[in-house]
Design an enzyme around this catalytic site. Structure first.
Site, PDB file in Angstrom:
ATOM      1  N   GLU A 131      47.084  39.079  42.211  1.00  0.00           N
ATOM      2  CA  GLU A 131      46.158  40.160  42.523  1.00  0.00           C
ATOM      3  C   GLU A 131      44.818  39.675  43.086  1.00  0.00           C
ATOM      4  OE1 GLU A 131      45.709  42.784  39.171  1.00  0.00           O
ATOM      5  OE2 GLU A 131      47.780  43.415  39.257  1.00  0.00           O
TER       6      GLU A 131
ATOM      7  N   GLU B  37      54.710  43.005  37.856  1.00  0.00           N
ATOM      8  CA  GLU B  37      54.102  43.664  36.685  1.00  0.00           C
ATOM      9  C   GLU B  37      54.358  45.157  36.765  1.00  0.00           C
ATOM     10  OE1 GLU B  37      49.910  42.986  35.937  1.00  0.00           O
ATOM     11  OE2 GLU B  37      50.123  40.839  36.319  1.00  0.00           O
TER      12      GLU B  37
HETATM   13  C1  PNW Z   1      46.582  43.676  36.166  1.00  0.00           C
HETATM   14  N1  PNW Z   1      42.274  47.972  38.441  1.00  0.00           N
HETATM   15  O1  PNW Z   1      45.211  43.908  36.131  1.00  0.00           O
HETATM   16  C2  PNW Z   1      46.668  42.215  35.765  1.00  0.00           C
HETATM   17  O2  PNW Z   1      47.443  41.401  36.599  1.00  0.00           O
HETATM   18  C3  PNW Z   1      46.966  42.004  34.319  1.00  0.00           C
HETATM   19  O3  PNW Z   1      46.423  40.778  33.926  1.00  0.00           O
HETATM   20  C4  PNW Z   1      46.462  43.169  33.508  1.00  0.00           C
HETATM   21  O4  PNW Z   1      46.535  42.954  32.134  1.00  0.00           O
HETATM   22  C5  PNW Z   1      47.265  44.384  33.924  1.00  0.00           C
HETATM   23  O5  PNW Z   1      47.186  44.603  35.328  1.00  0.00           O
HETATM   24  C6  PNW Z   1      46.875  45.675  33.216  1.00  0.00           C
HETATM   25  O6  PNW Z   1      45.561  46.023  33.519  1.00  0.00           O
HETATM   26  C7  PNW Z   1      44.561  44.960  36.716  1.00  0.00           C
HETATM   27  O7  PNW Z   1      41.238  48.354  37.847  1.00  0.00           O
HETATM   28  C8  PNW Z   1      43.335  45.308  36.170  1.00  0.00           C
HETATM   29  O8  PNW Z   1      42.641  48.464  39.535  1.00  0.00           O
HETATM   30  C9  PNW Z   1      42.592  46.304  36.732  1.00  0.00           C
HETATM   31  C10 PNW Z   1      43.062  46.960  37.856  1.00  0.00           C
HETATM   32  C11 PNW Z   1      44.288  46.612  38.427  1.00  0.00           C
HETATM   33  C12 PNW Z   1      45.033  45.608  37.829  1.00  0.00           C
END
Ligand code: PNW
Length: 467
Positions: free
Chosen positions: A167, A370
């Site tokens: 990401e 994921e």
């Molecule tokens: C992903 N947003 O994080 C990550 O790859 C993981 O480590 C995380 O635990 C999981 O999704 C759940 O949140 C994100 O705000 C965190 O758009 C925030 C965002 C997107 C992905």
């Protein structure tokens, strides 16, 4: 017995985690602080002042956690390597003890018949590199490629799939744009520079991996993006233009360099007031486009946008992760039930995204690296953790993957986020994404009902009922 939704033979069933979210042992065996140690130890940055100092103590409970994976019956396990364990200052030779940990993990997985899927960067930049400028600085991309080479030399014979970055949108735009993630900087130009240097770092690392990996092992090299599953709230050209803007600054900013060796023209125009992009040097985009073997997609929820109200309703002056787009776009809440993150449950978004990639990236195998949901789970006195909402979420989303497969999307696997309850970044331990419950006071692991359900799905190779 018939099974309506059977997945193809060889489909990869996994779970996913990330180093900082589960390992703990933040000061052991030569590991130095990453930007997430610094950020989480800064008051006010993470809910309840939580840090990853101990997390789920996976560093010391590796064998127990591999035994959990074995019980689930997964074919693959996606984890990340902590850069500051392997190369603490972001420069120089690798630390043996750091490498040994991942060697033991990979060997333990292989003994359990589970393919190791390793991500090199899940957001834990060595603090020393941030102090030297972090991802907005070009040098960080070269540092990353060197680290990738060290990791591949040490672990190349035992890792099945190498993912360069997890990401990069979050790393660049939440880390340097809105500042809600480490290192917490708030600058549009820094975020755009970071995005470019992450693309460059990815391409350089692909080269370093290909050079270091023993060719006989034919390891797969990949990249994971959190693409926005975007919907314009109407066919009005102004709403469609809002969607185009977000697509440029969240999706095509990575897809175009990595798969086509170019920057989106409209992105450069949209961001002209922020930067002239002169930090992009000749050859960078060709480097970013080094061929890869698959694309990982992380999906949780869709995003709906409309044109901003005249005057720019969303132009609150708050730091935003949408450089150059914020004044033009209004985010529209999506209907449906919500998870504990307040994210809407909408499996169609995953289908829409996979079908888009089928069309836009023909010939690129896809992995859902994921997908999952946070709910307020607790272990009842009998030691059970009932999480029917998570089961429903997973069922619906696996159904969406199956539909996309039936419609020709080349999806090779599904990695459930997450194996364990863990440190959910700015939310600390307040959000539980695991299919295994962790009591953080005792580190006791308890399978949730969703874990038993997932084990059944894997054992059968599909879903018994349509979603
Ligand atoms: C992903 N947003 O994080 C990550 O790859 C993981 O480590 C995380 O635990 C999981 O999704 C759940 O949140 C994100 O705000 C965190 O758009 C925030 C965002 C997107 C992905």
């Amino acid at each position: 017995m018939t099974m309506p939704l059977r997945f193809p033979p060889g489909f990869r069933w996994g779970t996913a985690t990330a180093a900082y979210q589960i390992e703990g042992a933040a000061r052991e065996d030569g590991r130095t602080p990453s930007i997430w140690d610094t950020f989480s130890r800064t008051p006010g940055r993470v809910r309840n002042g939580d840090t990853g100092d101990i997390a789920a103590d996976h560093y010391h409970r590796t064998a127990e956690d591999i035994a959990l994976l074995r019980r689930l019956g997964v074919t693959d396990y996606r984890f990340s390597i902590a850069w500051p364990r392997v190369q603490p200052t972001g420069r120089g030779p690798a630390v043996q003890k750091g490498l040994d940990f991942y060697r033991r993990l990979a060997d333990g997985l292989r003994e359990a018949g589970i393919r190791p899927v390793a991500t090199l960067y899940h957001w834990d930049l060595p603090q020393e590199l941030e102090d030297a400028g972090g991802w907005p600085q070009r040098e960080t991309a070269y540092r990353f490629a060197e680290y990738a080479g060290l990791a591949a030399e040490a672990l190349g014979d035992r890792v099945a799939t190498w993912t360069t970055l997890n990401e990069p949108w979050c790393a660049a735009f939440l880390g340097y744009g809105s500042g809600v993630h480490a290192p917490g900087r708030t600058s549009d130009v820094a975020a755009l520079r970071a995005a470019h240097h992450l693309n460059l770092a990815h391409g350089l690392a692909v080269g370093a991996l290909r050079d270091a990996l023993p060719s006989a092992t034919a390891a797969e090299v990949s990249l994971t993006l959190n693409l926005q599953a975007l919907r314009a709230s109407s066919d009005d050209p102004r709403d469609r233009d809002a969607a185009r803007r977000i697509d440029a600054v969240a999706n095509r900013i990575f897809l175009d360099p990595v798969f086509h060796g170019r920057l989106p023209k409209d992105l450069v125009e949209d961001t002209a007031a922020v930067t002239d992009w002169s930090f992009v040097r000749d050859g960078d985009l060709a480097t970013a486009a080094a061929p890869i073997d698959s694309l990982g997609i992380n999906y949780y929820s869709p995003t709906e946008v409309a044109a901003a109200d005249p005057g720019g309703a969303d132009d609150s002056g708050e730091p935003s992760p949408w450089a150059g787009a914020e004044r033009h776009v209004r985010f529209v809440p999506v209907a449906g039930p919500r998870t504990a993150m307040d994210w809407p449950v909408d499996a169609d978004g995953l289908y829409e995204l996979l079908v888009r990639l089928r069309d836009d990236l023909p010939g690129v195998p896809l992995l859902v690296t994921e997908n999952g949901a946070a709910y307020d789970d607790y272990a009842d006195p009998s030691g059970q953790v009932k999480d029917p909402e998570r089961v429903a979420y997973l069922h619906a989303h696996l159904g969406a993957v199956h539909r996309a497969l039936a419609d020709g999307a080349d999806v090779r696997g599904y990695f459930l986020w997450s194996l364990l309850d863990n440190f959910e970044w700015a939310y600390g331990y307040s959000k539980r994404f695991g299919i295994v419950h962790v009591d953080f006071a005792t580190q006791r692991r308890t399978l949730k009902d969703s874990a038993r359900w997932y084990a059944d799905v894997i054992a059968r190779g599909g879903l018994l009922t349509p979603s």
